[in-house]
Design a protein around this motif. Structure first.
Motif, PDB file in Angstrom:
ATOM      1  N   GLY A  17       8.120   5.566   2.575  1.00  0.00           N
ATOM      2  CA  GLY A  17       7.565   5.260   1.259  1.00  0.00           C
ATOM      3  C   GLY A  17       6.308   4.412   1.360  1.00  0.00           C
ATOM      4  N   GLU A  18       6.337   3.409   2.213  1.00  0.00           N
ATOM      5  CA  GLU A  18       5.154   2.569   2.416  1.00  0.00           C
ATOM      6  C   GLU A  18       4.011   3.380   3.027  1.00  0.00           C
ATOM      7  OE1 GLU A  18       4.538  -0.437   1.214  1.00  0.00           O
ATOM      8  OE2 GLU A  18       6.518  -0.306   0.278  1.00  0.00           O
ATOM      9  N   LYS A  19       4.365   4.312   3.885  1.00  0.00           N
ATOM     10  CA  LYS A  19       3.358   5.199   4.483  1.00  0.00           C
ATOM     11  C   LYS A  19       2.683   6.043   3.402  1.00  0.00           C
ATOM     12  CE  LYS A  19       3.524   8.881   7.959  1.00  0.00           C
ATOM     13  NZ  LYS A  19       4.458   9.454   8.939  1.00  0.00           N
ATOM     14  N   LEU A  20       3.461   6.541   2.453  1.00  0.00           N
ATOM     15  CA  LEU A  20       2.890   7.305   1.343  1.00  0.00           C
ATOM     16  C   LEU A  20       1.872   6.467   0.567  1.00  0.00           C
ATOM     17  CD1 LEU A  20       6.043   9.095  -0.079  1.00  0.00           C
ATOM     18  CD2 LEU A  20       3.951  10.229   0.647  1.00  0.00           C
ATOM     19  N   ILE A  21       2.223   5.235   0.284  1.00  0.00           N
ATOM     20  CA  ILE A  21       1.317   4.348  -0.454  1.00  0.00           C
ATOM     21  C   ILE A  21       0.053   4.093   0.355  1.00  0.00           C
ATOM     22  CG2 ILE A  21       1.043   1.999  -1.352  1.00  0.00           C
ATOM     23  CD1 ILE A  21       4.057   2.183  -2.129  1.00  0.00           C
ATOM     24  N   GLU A  22       0.217   3.849   1.654  1.00  0.00           N
ATOM     25  CA  GLU A  22      -0.946   3.587   2.516  1.00  0.00           C
ATOM     26  C   GLU A  22      -1.885   4.787   2.553  1.00  0.00           C
ATOM     27  OE1 GLU A  22      -3.226   4.269   5.902  1.00  0.00           O
ATOM     28  OE2 GLU A  22      -1.143   4.890   6.132  1.00  0.00           O
ATOM     29  N   ILE A  23      -1.347   5.979   2.683  1.00  0.00           N
ATOM     30  CA  ILE A  23      -2.180   7.190   2.727  1.00  0.00           C
ATOM     31  C   ILE A  23      -2.894   7.377   1.397  1.00  0.00           C
ATOM     32  CG2 ILE A  23      -2.107   9.712   2.864  1.00  0.00           C
ATOM     33  CD1 ILE A  23       0.277   9.321   4.867  1.00  0.00           C
ATOM     34  N   ALA A  24      -2.188   7.140   0.306  1.00  0.00           N
ATOM     35  CA  ALA A  24      -2.788   7.304  -1.022  1.00  0.00           C
ATOM     36  C   ALA A  24      -3.823   6.221  -1.309  1.00  0.00           C
ATOM     37  CB  ALA A  24      -1.705   7.297  -2.098  1.00  0.00           C
ATOM     38  N   SER A  25      -3.850   5.163  -0.510  1.00  0.00           N
ATOM     39  CA  SER A  25      -4.809   4.080  -0.710  1.00  0.00           C
ATOM     40  C   SER A  25      -6.187   4.391  -0.144  1.00  0.00           C
ATOM     41  CB  SER A  25      -4.293   2.781  -0.083  1.00  0.00           C
ATOM     42  OG  SER A  25      -3.127   2.360  -0.738  1.00  0.00           O
ATOM     43  N   SER A  26      -6.285   5.410   0.708  1.00  0.00           N
ATOM     44  CA  SER A  26      -7.594   5.747   1.263  1.00  0.00           C
ATOM     45  C   SER A  26      -8.447   6.380   0.166  1.00  0.00           C
ATOM     46  CB  SER A  26      -7.449   6.693   2.457  1.00  0.00           C
ATOM     47  OG  SER A  26      -6.858   7.908   2.058  1.00  0.00           O
ATOM     48  N   GLU A  27      -9.736   6.267   0.296  1.00  0.00           N
ATOM     49  CA  GLU A  27     -10.667   6.821  -0.707  1.00  0.00           C
ATOM     50  C   GLU A  27     -11.478   7.939  -0.092  1.00  0.00           C
ATOM     51  OE1 GLU A  27     -10.977   6.309  -3.939  1.00  0.00           O
ATOM     52  OE2 GLU A  27      -9.364   4.861  -3.940  1.00  0.00           O
ATOM     53  N   PRO A  28     -11.302   9.156  -0.510  1.00  0.00           N
ATOM     54  CA  PRO A  28     -10.214   9.645  -1.359  1.00  0.00           C
ATOM     55  C   PRO A  28      -8.918   9.747  -0.548  1.00  0.00           C
ATOM     56  CG  PRO A  28     -11.555  11.503  -0.649  1.00  0.00           C
ATOM     57  CD  PRO A  28     -12.201  10.248  -0.089  1.00  0.00           C
ATOM     58  N   PRO A  29      -7.795   9.899  -1.232  1.00  0.00           N
ATOM     59  CA  PRO A  29      -6.524  10.037  -0.507  1.00  0.00           C
ATOM     60  C   PRO A  29      -6.592  11.206   0.483  1.00  0.00           C
ATOM     61  CG  PRO A  29      -6.116   9.732  -2.841  1.00  0.00           C
ATOM     62  CD  PRO A  29      -7.605   9.924  -2.682  1.00  0.00           C
ATOM     63  N   ARG A  30      -6.004  11.003   1.652  1.00  0.00           N
ATOM     64  CA  ARG A  30      -5.988  12.047   2.694  1.00  0.00           C
ATOM     65  C   ARG A  30      -4.866  13.033   2.352  1.00  0.00           C
ATOM     66  NH1 ARG A  30      -5.323   7.315   5.490  1.00  0.00           N
ATOM     67  NH2 ARG A  30      -3.532   8.144   6.604  1.00  0.00           N
ATOM     68  N   ILE A  31      -5.237  14.111   1.701  1.00  0.00           N
ATOM     69  CA  ILE A  31      -4.263  15.063   1.164  1.00  0.00           C
ATOM     70  C   ILE A  31      -3.387  15.673   2.257  1.00  0.00           C
ATOM     71  CG2 ILE A  31      -4.022  17.274  -0.042  1.00  0.00           C
ATOM     72  CD1 ILE A  31      -4.574  14.820  -1.833  1.00  0.00           C
ATOM     73  N   THR A  32      -3.972  16.072   3.371  1.00  0.00           N
ATOM     74  CA  THR A  32      -3.167  16.682   4.435  1.00  0.00           C
ATOM     75  C   THR A  32      -2.111  15.697   4.942  1.00  0.00           C
ATOM     76  OG1 THR A  32      -5.051  18.044   5.077  1.00  0.00           O
ATOM     77  CG2 THR A  32      -3.283  17.817   6.684  1.00  0.00           C
ATOM     78  N   ALA A  33      -2.515  14.451   5.130  1.00  0.00           N
ATOM     79  CA  ALA A  33      -1.560  13.428   5.582  1.00  0.00           C
ATOM     80  C   ALA A  33      -0.521  13.143   4.500  1.00  0.00           C
ATOM     81  CB  ALA A  33      -2.306  12.154   5.958  1.00  0.00           C
ATOM     82  N   LEU A  34      -0.948  13.168   3.248  1.00  0.00           N
ATOM     83  CA  LEU A  34      -0.029  12.923   2.140  1.00  0.00           C
ATOM     84  C   LEU A  34       1.021  14.035   2.048  1.00  0.00           C
ATOM     85  CD1 LEU A  34       0.566  10.932  -0.101  1.00  0.00           C
ATOM     86  CD2 LEU A  34      -0.997  12.199  -1.558  1.00  0.00           C
ATOM     87  N   ILE A  35       0.588  15.266   2.192  1.00  0.00           N
ATOM     88  CA  ILE A  35       1.526  16.400   2.179  1.00  0.00           C
ATOM     89  C   ILE A  35       2.533  16.245   3.316  1.00  0.00           C
ATOM     90  CG2 ILE A  35       1.734  18.889   2.565  1.00  0.00           C
ATOM     91  CD1 ILE A  35      -0.992  19.144   1.052  1.00  0.00           C
ATOM     92  N   ALA A  36       2.054  15.876   4.497  1.00  0.00           N
ATOM     93  CA  ALA A  36       2.950  15.696   5.647  1.00  0.00           C
ATOM     94  C   ALA A  36       3.939  14.559   5.402  1.00  0.00           C
ATOM     95  CB  ALA A  36       2.128  15.434   6.909  1.00  0.00           C
ATOM     96  N   ALA A  37       3.467  13.460   4.808  1.00  0.00           N
ATOM     97  CA  ALA A  37       4.369  12.322   4.539  1.00  0.00           C
ATOM     98  C   ALA A  37       5.396  12.688   3.475  1.00  0.00           C
ATOM     99  CB  ALA A  37       3.559  11.101   4.123  1.00  0.00           C
ATOM    100  N   ARG A  38       4.979  13.432   2.472  1.00  0.00           N
ATOM    101  CA  ARG A  38       5.939  13.856   1.439  1.00  0.00           C
ATOM    102  C   ARG A  38       7.000  14.774   2.043  1.00  0.00           C
ATOM    103  NH1 ARG A  38       2.605  15.206  -4.100  1.00  0.00           N
ATOM    104  NH2 ARG A  38       4.487  14.578  -5.183  1.00  0.00           N
TER     105      ARG A  38
END
Length: 146
Positions: A17-38
């Motif tokens: 969960g914290e990893k999801l927040i960290e990835i979403a904090s990048s500008e812009p959010p790193r979508i590929t990493a976000l999909i992998a974390a989800r």
């Protein structure tokens, strides 16, 4: 796997969960990493729930002790509410919505984590200890269900 391992699973879910927040904090959010974390979160939740059902829910639900069975019923009803909230969260927070408002997405993830934290607190103070006692063959006097 033992009931004790379920506590470690809880810590892992919060780490993701914290990893999801960290990835979403990048500008812009790193979508590929976000999909992998989800995906990682979904897989970890599925594994955890399967193990929890086998090691705690099923034995408590089958117990002759009314307190154990009440814990199993509460576990199931609370889990249904959490699943409904998670489904709504995933439906609302598509990749397009996340890109459009990453700050609100992070707040929404934090809200989900707070809900998970409340659930974890109950599981780790009542539900899992009862399953451990049952697995060890220890019985305590019946208590009021709370």
């Amino acid at each position: 796997m033992t009931v004790q391992d379920l506590y470690e699973d809880h810590r892992e879910l919060f780490r993701i969960g914290e990893k999801l927040i960290e990835i979403a904090s990048s500008e812009p959010p790193r979508i590929t990493a976000l999909i992998a974390a989800r995906r990682e979160m979904a897989q970890a939740v599925a594994r955890h729930l399967g193990n929890e059902a086998r090691l705690a829910l099923m034995p408590l639900g089958a117990s002759g002790d009314p307190y154990d069975r009440a814990l199993a019923r509460r576990y199931t009803s609370d889990l249904l509410a959490m699943r409904q909230s998670g489904i709504a969260h995933m439906g609302q927070w598509t990749m397009e919505a996340i890109l459009a408002d990453p700050r609100e997405y992070r707040l929404a993830v934090r809200g989900q984590i707070r809900m998970m934290a409340a659930r974890r607190e109950w599981e780790e103070t009542e539900f899992l200890p009862a399953a451990e006692r049952l697995a060890a063959g220890q019985r305590e006097p019946l208590r009021a269900v709370g």
